[in-house]
Design an enzyme around this catalytic site. Sequence first.
Site, PDB file in Angstrom:
ATOM      1  N   HIS A   6       0.858  -1.182   0.000  1.00  0.00           N
ATOM      2  CA  HIS A   6       0.000   0.000   0.000  1.00  0.00           C
ATOM      3  C   HIS A   6       0.897   1.236   0.000  1.00  0.00           C
ATOM      4  CE1 HIS A   6      -3.896  -1.914   1.767  1.00  0.00           C
ATOM      5  NE2 HIS A   6      -3.260  -2.765   0.977  1.00  0.00           N
ATOM      6  N   GLU A  22       1.034   3.864   1.794  1.00  0.00           N
ATOM      7  CA  GLU A  22       1.544   4.278   3.098  1.00  0.00           C
ATOM      8  C   GLU A  22       2.718   3.419   3.532  1.00  0.00           C
ATOM      9  OE1 GLU A  22      -3.055   4.577   3.430  1.00  0.00           O
ATOM     10  OE2 GLU A  22      -1.586   3.408   2.310  1.00  0.00           O
ATOM     11  N   CYS A  26      -6.168   2.071   5.668  1.00  0.00           N
ATOM     12  CA  CYS A  26      -6.871   0.858   6.091  1.00  0.00           C
ATOM     13  C   CYS A  26      -6.318   0.421   7.455  1.00  0.00           C
ATOM     14  CB  CYS A  26      -6.645  -0.237   5.049  1.00  0.00           C
ATOM     15  SG  CYS A  26      -4.954  -0.881   5.035  1.00  0.00           S
ATOM     16  N   CYS A  59      -2.471  -0.253   7.403  1.00  0.00           N
ATOM     17  CA  CYS A  59      -1.667   0.962   7.300  1.00  0.00           C
ATOM     18  C   CYS A  59      -1.765   1.808   8.566  1.00  0.00           C
ATOM     19  CB  CYS A  59      -2.077   1.756   6.070  1.00  0.00           C
ATOM     20  SG  CYS A  59      -1.680   0.882   4.538  1.00  0.00           S
TER      21      CYS A  59
END
Length: 155
Positions: free
Chosen positions: A47, A49, A77, A80
């Site tokens: 992801h 992040e 999410c 993260c």
Amino acid sequence: MGRALELAAEAGEEGDVPVGAVVVTAAGEVVGEGRNLREVEGDPTAHAEVVALREAARRTGSWRLEGCTLVVTLEPCPMCAGALMLSRVATLVLGAWDPKLGATGSVWDIVRDRRATHRIEVVSGVRESECSQVLLAFFERRRTPRGPRELGAAR
């Protein structure tokens, strides 16, 4: 947020959900950048992040990113949000809310849970409509048939 939006656009061009993230020190130095790379790398943890946090840790020489701010186009999410807490980021700046998997104030609020050992300040809605539009346009393109092949006609 401008740079995070540029990174999101790059992710979208590569076929991944267009999310971009930037880690900035308290002095204003960008030490990490990331965009979604799940499709490119075949990695469910890639992801934006996490990619940005990994680069920031490498560049600073420490996994402790105390005093840093993570700027991201979409609300993190749960994975993260956990990574933000574990890296000890001080502030999260987010663009669009994620009503399905958001974990920093919408569906859950992991980063400000009173039971946590580290809490993160959340600044939300920064260029929200622009961040939302990038995502909406991406998913609209994916849902719109482009020709006979996608309609299941001639092969």
